[in-house]
Design an enzyme around this catalytic site. Sequence first.
Site, short mmCIF file in Angstrom:
data_model
loop_
_atom_site.label_atom_id
_atom_site.label_comp_id
_atom_site.label_asym_id
_atom_site.label_seq_id
_atom_site.Cartn_x
_atom_site.Cartn_y
_atom_site.Cartn_z
N ASP A 143 118.15 43.37 35.51
CA ASP A 143 117.88 44.27 36.62
C ASP A 143 117.23 43.45 37.74
O ASP A 143 116.64 42.39 37.47
CB ASP A 143 116.92 45.36 36.11
CG ASP A 143 116.44 46.27 37.21
OD1 ASP A 143 117.30 46.74 38.00
OD2 ASP A 143 115.22 46.52 37.30
N ASP A 180 115.40 45.07 41.12
CA ASP A 180 114.17 45.70 41.63
C ASP A 180 113.18 46.00 40.51
O ASP A 180 113.51 46.70 39.55
CB ASP A 180 114.50 47.00 42.36
CG ASP A 180 115.31 46.76 43.62
OD1 ASP A 180 115.27 45.64 44.15
OD2 ASP A 180 115.98 47.70 44.08
N ASP A 225 113.26 47.26 33.84
CA ASP A 225 111.99 47.99 33.92
C ASP A 225 112.13 49.50 34.05
O ASP A 225 111.13 50.21 34.05
CB ASP A 225 111.15 47.50 35.11
CG ASP A 225 111.72 48.01 36.43
OD1 ASP A 225 112.96 47.96 36.61
OD2 ASP A 225 110.95 48.47 37.28
C1 2M8 Z 1 117.62 51.97 45.21
O1 2M8 Z 1 117.54 51.46 43.90
C2 2M8 Z 1 116.27 51.35 43.27
C3 2M8 Z 1 116.48 50.69 41.92
O2 2M8 Z 1 115.46 50.83 41.03
C4 2M8 Z 1 115.58 52.71 43.09
O3 2M8 Z 1 116.19 53.65 42.58
O4 2M8 Z 1 114.41 52.76 43.46
C5 2M8 Z 1 119.03 51.72 45.75
O5 2M8 Z 1 119.24 52.52 46.87
C6 2M8 Z 1 119.27 50.28 46.15
O6 2M8 Z 1 120.50 50.17 46.81
C7 2M8 Z 1 118.14 49.79 47.05
O7 2M8 Z 1 118.26 48.42 47.30
C8 2M8 Z 1 116.79 50.05 46.40
C9 2M8 Z 1 115.65 49.63 47.31
O8 2M8 Z 1 114.40 49.77 46.72
O9 2M8 Z 1 116.65 51.43 46.09
MG MG Z 2 114.26 48.23 38.30
MG MG Z 3 117.55 48.68 39.31
#
Ligand code: 2M8
Ligand code: MG
Ligand code: MG
Length: 279
Positions: A6, A8, A216
């Site tokens: 993963d 983020d 995570d």
């Molecule tokens: C979104 O994805 C993250 C993944 O954990 C979330 O749900 O918080 C998506 O929109 C992704 O495209 C974007 O880069 C990210 C930004 O924090 O948020």
């Molecule tokens: Mg994540």
């Molecule tokens: Mg993710």
Amino acid sequence: RLVVTDLDGSLLDHHSYDFSPAAPWLARLKQMGVPVIPVTSKTRAELIPLREALGLTATPFIAENGAVIGLPPGWCHARLDRPGSGRDGVVIKHPGVDIGFIRARLKVWRERLNVRFTRMGDLSVPEVMELTGLDAARARNARQREGSEPLLWHDSDMALEAFRTALEGDGLQLTQGGRFWHVMGRSADKGSAVEWLVKRFTALRGRTPLSLGLGDGPNDITMLEAVDQAVVIRGCHELVVEPRNTSLYRTDATGPTGWAEGVAYWWGRDDRRLATAEK
Ligand code: 2M8
Ligand code: MG
Ligand code: MG
């Protein structure tokens, strides 16, 4: 061997999107010839600059929670893939359903169930920036969805369950990331995409890889259950994971520091032996 991860909150810091604490391990894995495969909610457009920055342009990627799979030339199959049309020769697979269908069904359920949520597509670029901390270019790239739609839920838990059931009837599923809920096709989650890539690896190299997975969030559970060795990076969610292997490592550190801790836990001792085995 291969690593699926993963981004983020795992390889990238949840707030700053920094990955420097993981950089020494990324360099080491590259030197060992171990592919590191991003498996993320992010879009293909977001991954173009990110793969460059992470030094991962030669490895496949899984975007939009499994709805988009990208295969660089070294991972393509002479008979199974049509040559990539882009300049980089990357072949794109879409195992899920089209974003147009997802958006049409979201419109239907918003009206019929009378539930309150905000789609990422309803948000302006400044609003996405404000919510996520992404800069304008990255926020614009995050809105370029092909097979999954992020949304913010403003209704009750009970309404969420009714919404989930309605989506299931459409062949869609709901999964949770760090900040958003994500809607995508039933057959397109991180775990299914990872299983597909492991099969591809096996077909190309003639042996099944030992797989290490790191994540995570709830949207990472299927991926962590699909790998041989799993790492749950400490974050804002308490994950209940039952990986195929019996052992799972939970890190003390968060984000990229936890990422390095997790890789070191599984592979820290045998990397010298590994380096010779992979070459
Ligand atoms: C979104 O994805 C993250 C993944 O954990 C979330 O749900 O918080 C998506 O929109 C992704 O495209 C974007 O880069 C990210 C930004 O924090 O948020
Ligand atoms: Mg994540
Ligand atoms: Mg993710």
